[in-house]
Design a protein around this motif. Structure first.
Motif, PDB file in Angstrom:
ATOM      1  N   CYS A 186      -8.050  -7.459   4.225  1.00  0.00           N
ATOM      2  CA  CYS A 186      -7.872  -6.506   5.312  1.00  0.00           C
ATOM      3  C   CYS A 186      -7.388  -7.245   6.558  1.00  0.00           C
ATOM      4  O   CYS A 186      -7.354  -8.479   6.599  1.00  0.00           O
ATOM      5  CB  CYS A 186      -9.178  -5.768   5.597  1.00  0.00           C
ATOM      6  N   THR A 187      -7.015  -6.516   7.586  1.00  0.00           N
ATOM      7  CA  THR A 187      -6.602  -7.144   8.830  1.00  0.00           C
ATOM      8  C   THR A 187      -7.825  -7.659   9.583  1.00  0.00           C
ATOM      9  O   THR A 187      -8.963  -7.235   9.333  1.00  0.00           O
ATOM     10  CB  THR A 187      -5.857  -6.149   9.731  1.00  0.00           C
ATOM     11  N   THR A 204       0.824  -1.217   0.000  1.00  0.00           N
ATOM     12  CA  THR A 204       0.000   0.000   0.000  1.00  0.00           C
ATOM     13  C   THR A 204       0.857   1.265   0.000  1.00  0.00           C
ATOM     14  O   THR A 204       0.323   2.363   0.128  1.00  0.00           O
ATOM     15  CB  THR A 204      -0.959   0.026   1.206  1.00  0.00           C
ATOM     16  N   ILE A 243     -13.887  -5.068   0.477  1.00  0.00           N
ATOM     17  CA  ILE A 243     -12.594  -4.722   1.077  1.00  0.00           C
ATOM     18  C   ILE A 243     -11.879  -6.048   1.320  1.00  0.00           C
ATOM     19  O   ILE A 243     -12.278  -6.830   2.182  1.00  0.00           O
ATOM     20  CB  ILE A 243     -12.751  -3.941   2.400  1.00  0.00           C
ATOM     21  N   SER A 299      -7.297   5.347   1.200  1.00  0.00           N
ATOM     22  CA  SER A 299      -7.570   3.941   0.867  1.00  0.00           C
ATOM     23  C   SER A 299      -7.378   3.725  -0.627  1.00  0.00           C
ATOM     24  O   SER A 299      -7.744   4.591  -1.432  1.00  0.00           O
ATOM     25  CB  SER A 299      -9.004   3.540   1.236  1.00  0.00           C
ATOM     26  N   GLU A 351      -9.586  -4.801  11.308  1.00  0.00           N
ATOM     27  CA  GLU A 351     -10.437  -4.045  10.405  1.00  0.00           C
ATOM     28  C   GLU A 351     -11.719  -4.797  10.088  1.00  0.00           C
ATOM     29  O   GLU A 351     -12.804  -4.206   9.996  1.00  0.00           O
ATOM     30  CB  GLU A 351      -9.675  -3.735   9.110  1.00  0.00           C
ATOM     31  N   SER A 373     -12.070 -10.445   4.749  1.00  0.00           N
ATOM     32  CA  SER A 373     -12.583  -9.430   3.833  1.00  0.00           C
ATOM     33  C   SER A 373     -13.918  -8.916   4.338  1.00  0.00           C
ATOM     34  O   SER A 373     -14.558  -9.533   5.200  1.00  0.00           O
ATOM     35  CB  SER A 373     -12.722  -9.992   2.414  1.00  0.00           C
ATOM     36  N   THR A 394      -2.346  -9.995   3.225  1.00  0.00           N
ATOM     37  CA  THR A 394      -3.070  -9.284   4.276  1.00  0.00           C
ATOM     38  C   THR A 394      -2.317  -8.022   4.695  1.00  0.00           C
ATOM     39  O   THR A 394      -1.097  -8.034   4.860  1.00  0.00           O
ATOM     40  CB  THR A 394      -3.272 -10.196   5.490  1.00  0.00           C
ATOM     41  N   ARG A 425      -3.245  -3.563   6.155  1.00  0.00           N
ATOM     42  CA  ARG A 425      -4.261  -2.532   6.386  1.00  0.00           C
ATOM     43  C   ARG A 425      -4.812  -2.037   5.062  1.00  0.00           C
ATOM     44  O   ARG A 425      -4.069  -1.835   4.102  1.00  0.00           O
ATOM     45  CB  ARG A 425      -3.661  -1.363   7.163  1.00  0.00           C
ATOM     46  N   ARG A 426      -6.133  -1.853   5.028  1.00  0.00           N
ATOM     47  CA  ARG A 426      -6.790  -1.284   3.852  1.00  0.00           C
ATOM     48  C   ARG A 426      -7.342   0.106   4.150  1.00  0.00           C
ATOM     49  O   ARG A 426      -7.527   0.901   3.245  1.00  0.00           O
ATOM     50  CB  ARG A 426      -7.911  -2.205   3.366  1.00  0.00           C
TER      51      ARG A 426
END
Length: 399
Positions: free
Chosen positions: A164-165, A45, A161, A82, A168, A353, A125, A127-128
């Motif tokens: 993601c973690t 990211t 999404i 994002s 999240e 997700s 995996t 952060r999103r």
């Protein structure tokens, strides 16, 4: 002054190109941990990675991945971003919703375009909802609400999404999103001093099998080496492009990444890469591409122009373990799918997700499906873990 007067002003913006934001601003949200001089938790990211996708034409017009990056400002100051895309298909995601699309369209609807918060072509995996330190809750809420509002305004079927973690995923579920779990195979470093240390944790039979595979692979008639940073030369990308094309044409029909991506990667991403090259008579015949995180090695692509027994296992899995142990990393994530990884010390782990679906009836049906799917995934992970290659304790071996 009332409490309302004191409330911060939150605004969410949609950007069609990363050129609309500076690298420093984006990375202040995406990887604030680099302030200590270390690596980002993962490189996917970061501005440099996402910009390489965009500038190379791997995403953008005609690809089915149209950038719609989100940015959030609080009282005029950036606090969150994002990587959002308008998707014209479900390729390159690795969290499969093809059945949802078919059902939607059989009912007379139009599933595409949809919206996706994700790193394209990257089942890793991370952060999103990328927020500055101290702005986690505000940033996540604003990004989520902003993405849903953008989806509603543009009359799209759904928002997804992916990878993601877990934190999240749980937070998103509390906000009304649908939570999904899937699985991948990861290798975990239990403080091993070297590869032999890892082997001692395995059952005798599995230990012998892996040693045999490594002997067979390393006897292919050439050399195997792992290159990082300035060790990687432009001609190495020429070779890897041939490998990548071969794998891409067999798996996806057309490769997701363009040749230009690897040219840009040579300039901006070399320090994030561990490139395994298998060479015979000085000519590269196979290779595996890994990305380096702060504490995790991410296996991404494999390809070859000549087939040799066990070379795939060596280049993708055993060389990755060697590298992770040498660098003191805690984990190797070997990408999507592949139960053959289990016998090589990679155990199943949950991935997460989140999903928002515009039609309530369809959303309710998917929610029921996901509840059953989560139970099935948990059971599958439990069963597969029990069949893993690691030695059982005395208690476990007793009937």
């Amino acid at each position: 002054m009332t409490d309302l007067d004191k409330a911060p002003l939150i605004s969410v913006n949609v950007l069609t190109s990363l050129s609309a934001i500076s690298p420093e601003d984006w990375d202040s949200c995406a990887c604030p941990e680099v302030a200590d001089g270390g690596r980002p938790n993962d490189p996917f990211t970061t501005y440099r990675f996402l910009r390489a996708l965009e500038d190379s034409g791997s995403v953008g017009p005609g690809t089915g991945w149209e950038p719609r990056y989100l940015s959030v400002e609080k009282d005029g100051a950036l606090i969150a971003v994002s990587p959002l895309y308008a998707k014209g298909h479900s390729q390159g995601e690795y969290i499969f919703d093809h059945n949802w699309a078919h059902a939607w369209e059989r009912a007379g609807g139009r599933y595409y375009p949809k919206l996706q918060i994700a790193v394209p072509f990257t089942p890793a995996t991370g952060r999103r909802f990328l927020t500055k330190p101290g702005e986690d809750a505000t940033g996540l809420a604003a990004l989520t609400q902003g993405a849903i509002e953008f989806a509603s305004q543009n009359d799209v079927s759904s928002l997804h999404i992916t990878f993601c973690t877990e934190a999240e995923a749980l937070a998103g579920e509390q906000m009304g999103l649908l939570r999904r779990t899937t699985q991948q195979f990861h290798w975990e470093n239990d403080g091993y001093a070297d590869f032999d240390g890892f082997l001692t944790s395995l059952s005798s039979r599995k230990r012998k099998t892996i040693r045999k595979e490594r002997r067979v692979a390393q006897a292919f008639g050439g050399t195997i080496r792992t290159l990082t940073g300035d060790e990687i030369e432009p001609e190495h990308w020429d070779a890897f492009w041939r490998f990548y094309q071969d794998t891409g044409s067999r798996k996806w029909g057309t490769p997701y990444l363009t040749r230009a991506f690897f040219e840009i990667a040579h300039e901006t991403l070399r320090d994030d890469i561990a490139l395994v090259l298998c060479e015979r008579d000085g000519v590269p015949v196979a290779g595996a591409l890994n990305f380096i995180g702060r504490d995790v090695l991410y296996g991404r692509y494999w390809g070859c122009i000549e087939d040799y027994p066990c070379l795939h296992f060596e280049a993708c899995y055993y060389q990755a373990i060697d590298f992770a142990i040498a660098q003191g990393m805690s984990r190797v994530e070997a990408g999507a799918q592949g139960e053959h990884k289990l016998a090589r010390g990679y155990l199943p782990k949950q991935t997460h997700s989140l999903h928002w679906i515009s039609d309530k009836g369809f959303s309710d049906a998917v929610a029921r499906y996901l509840e059953e799917e989560r139970a099935a995934v948990d059971e599958d992970i439990e069963i597969l873990t029990a069949y893993g290659p690691f030695r059982k304790t005395v208690e476990e071996e007793q009937p």
